[in-house]
Design a protein around this motif. Structure first.
Motif, PDB file in Angstrom:
ATOM      1  N   VAL A   5     108.393  12.453  73.617  1.00  0.00           N
ATOM      2  CA  VAL A   5     107.810  13.750  73.246  1.00  0.00           C
ATOM      3  C   VAL A   5     108.915  14.785  73.372  1.00  0.00           C
ATOM      4  O   VAL A   5     109.391  15.072  74.478  1.00  0.00           O
ATOM      5  N   LEU A   6     109.351  15.355  72.262  1.00  0.00           N
ATOM      6  CA  LEU A   6     110.522  16.224  72.219  1.00  0.00           C
ATOM      7  C   LEU A   6     110.074  17.670  72.036  1.00  0.00           C
ATOM      8  O   LEU A   6     109.436  18.017  71.044  1.00  0.00           O
ATOM      9  N   VAL A   7     110.433  18.513  73.009  1.00  0.00           N
ATOM     10  CA  VAL A   7     109.984  19.904  73.041  1.00  0.00           C
ATOM     11  C   VAL A   7     111.179  20.807  72.754  1.00  0.00           C
ATOM     12  O   VAL A   7     112.138  20.856  73.528  1.00  0.00           O
ATOM     13  N   HIS A   8     111.112  21.543  71.656  1.00  0.00           N
ATOM     14  CA  HIS A   8     112.281  22.309  71.217  1.00  0.00           C
ATOM     15  C   HIS A   8     112.400  23.665  71.899  1.00  0.00           C
ATOM     16  O   HIS A   8     111.516  24.110  72.648  1.00  0.00           O
ATOM     17  N   ALA A   9     113.493  24.344  71.619  1.00  0.00           N
ATOM     18  CA  ALA A   9     113.857  25.610  72.240  1.00  0.00           C
ATOM     19  C   ALA A   9     113.160  26.784  71.560  1.00  0.00           C
ATOM     20  O   ALA A   9     112.347  26.616  70.644  1.00  0.00           O
ATOM     21  N   ALA A  10     113.517  27.997  71.994  1.00  0.00           N
ATOM     22  CA  ALA A  10     113.011  29.218  71.375  1.00  0.00           C
ATOM     23  C   ALA A  10     113.707  29.463  70.040  1.00  0.00           C
ATOM     24  O   ALA A  10     114.839  29.026  69.819  1.00  0.00           O
ATOM     25  N   ALA A  11     113.018  30.165  69.157  1.00  0.00           N
ATOM     26  CA  ALA A  11     113.604  30.707  67.925  1.00  0.00           C
ATOM     27  C   ALA A  11     114.137  29.654  66.961  1.00  0.00           C
ATOM     28  O   ALA A  11     115.001  29.951  66.136  1.00  0.00           O
ATOM     29  N   VAL A  12     113.625  28.435  67.056  1.00  0.00           N
ATOM     30  CA  VAL A  12     114.013  27.358  66.135  1.00  0.00           C
ATOM     31  C   VAL A  12     112.777  26.530  65.815  1.00  0.00           C
ATOM     32  O   VAL A  12     111.712  26.722  66.398  1.00  0.00           O
ATOM     33  N   VAL A  65     110.837  15.184  76.811  1.00  0.00           N
ATOM     34  CA  VAL A  65     112.203  15.701  76.821  1.00  0.00           C
ATOM     35  C   VAL A  65     112.133  17.168  76.419  1.00  0.00           C
ATOM     36  O   VAL A  65     111.738  17.495  75.300  1.00  0.00           O
ATOM     37  N   ALA A  66     112.507  18.047  77.351  1.00  0.00           N
ATOM     38  CA  ALA A  66     112.397  19.490  77.128  1.00  0.00           C
ATOM     39  C   ALA A  66     113.779  20.100  77.051  1.00  0.00           C
ATOM     40  O   ALA A  66     114.591  19.921  77.965  1.00  0.00           O
ATOM     41  N   HIS A  67     114.047  20.842  75.978  1.00  0.00           N
ATOM     42  CA  HIS A  67     115.372  21.416  75.749  1.00  0.00           C
ATOM     43  C   HIS A  67     115.339  22.935  75.851  1.00  0.00           C
ATOM     44  O   HIS A  67     114.458  23.585  75.281  1.00  0.00           O
ATOM     45  N   GLY A  71     112.095  24.071  78.539  1.00  0.00           N
ATOM     46  CA  GLY A  71     111.918  23.782  79.953  1.00  0.00           C
ATOM     47  C   GLY A  71     110.726  24.486  80.579  1.00  0.00           C
ATOM     48  O   GLY A  71     110.212  24.042  81.611  1.00  0.00           O
ATOM     49  N   PHE A  72     110.264  25.579  79.979  1.00  0.00           N
ATOM     50  CA  PHE A  72     109.058  26.232  80.468  1.00  0.00           C
ATOM     51  C   PHE A  72     107.794  25.515  80.006  1.00  0.00           C
ATOM     52  O   PHE A  72     106.752  25.610  80.659  1.00  0.00           O
ATOM     53  N   THR A  73     107.870  24.805  78.889  1.00  0.00           N
ATOM     54  CA  THR A  73     106.697  24.127  78.325  1.00  0.00           C
ATOM     55  C   THR A  73     106.587  22.676  78.786  1.00  0.00           C
ATOM     56  O   THR A  73     105.478  22.196  79.073  1.00  0.00           O
ATOM     57  N   LEU A  86     109.876  13.051  82.906  1.00  0.00           N
ATOM     58  CA  LEU A  86     110.249  14.335  82.316  1.00  0.00           C
ATOM     59  C   LEU A  86     111.766  14.455  82.380  1.00  0.00           C
ATOM     60  O   LEU A  86     112.357  14.358  83.466  1.00  0.00           O
ATOM     61  N   VAL A  87     112.396  14.662  81.232  1.00  0.00           N
ATOM     62  CA  VAL A  87     113.836  14.880  81.168  1.00  0.00           C
ATOM     63  C   VAL A  87     114.082  16.307  80.723  1.00  0.00           C
ATOM     64  O   VAL A  87     113.671  16.717  79.633  1.00  0.00           O
TER      65      VAL A  87
END
Length: 229
Positions: A5-12, A65-67, A71-73, A86-87
């Protein structure tokens, strides 16, 4: 088979996970990489987590995987679904009750960036473009495509409310640091990881987006974490 499960950053958007997703699928895994509602003025961290949980559905064997701002989500997702791991990938680490907007000052980011910039010969206050600051170790074609089509307007809503968890979720957690990142300098991140998570991060090459510049090595690292549980 695992579900990454890949969680992306802000503004992208989630496009930048493409090379890593391909690597993981080639190894027989499922991948979930939803687009978060970052341009929605009504959406905060709860809605970001809702989006990820809805995309997961009934899948199991979850590696989250939180990038970066993800990392907040990521931990919120792990508090709601039975994740195996959780990575935190070059990710912001929240503290209970801290809003994302407060994170920068609370961690001393500004002074740390200024010192890291000085060491690499960049004058304080100098504005750098995305290619120089974020994507300097990313292949030029991917960097150009990212900048041209996958940056999004970021609504301020998530930055104003406290991170809602009273403590870190009960899930095995690893931190993987991109050692060449200019946006979140390595020395600064090492200190934050030690202070907030209580262990030393692992490190790999890469700028702020190692999923574009080093997808195979990143997949290798994630798989080593997963199989080492």
């Amino acid at each position: 088979m695992a579900t990454y499960v890949l969680v992306h950053a802000a503004a992208v958007d989630s496009w930048y996970w493409g090379p890593l997703s391909a690597e993981l699928r080639d190894r027989g895994h499922d991948v979930v990489a939803p687009d978060l509602p970052c341009d929605d003025e009504s959406a905060g961290l709860a809605e970001y987590a809702d989006t990820v949980v809805e995309a997961i559905g009934g899948r199991t064997g979850l590696v989250v995987v939180a990038h970066s701002f993800g990392g907040f989500t990521g931990p919120l997702v792990c508090d709601r679904v039975p994740a195996d791991l959780l990575v935190m990938l070059q990710a912001q680490i929240p503290a209970p009750g801290e809003s994302p907007g407060e994170w920068w000052g609370n961690t001393g980011y500004g002074a740390a960036r200024e010192e890291a910039d000085r060491r690499r010969g960049v004058a304080g206050g100098t504005e750098e473009d995305t290619l120089s600051l974020i994507l300097h170790d990313t292949p030029a074609d991917l960097a150009a495509e990212f900048v041209a089509g996958h940056q999004r307007q970021q609504a301020p809503t998530p930055f104003g409310k406290p991170w809602p968890l009273a403590s870190w979720p009960d899930v095995p957690t690893r931190f993987l640091l991109a050692a060449d990142d200019r946006f979140f300098p390595a020395e600064f991140m090492r200190g934050i990881v030690a202070e907030r998570l209580g262990f030393q991060p692992d490190e790999m090459p890469g700028d702020h987006c190692p999923m574009l510049g080093h997808p195979k090595e990143l997949a290798d690292r994630l798989e080593a974490y997963r199989t080492g549980l």
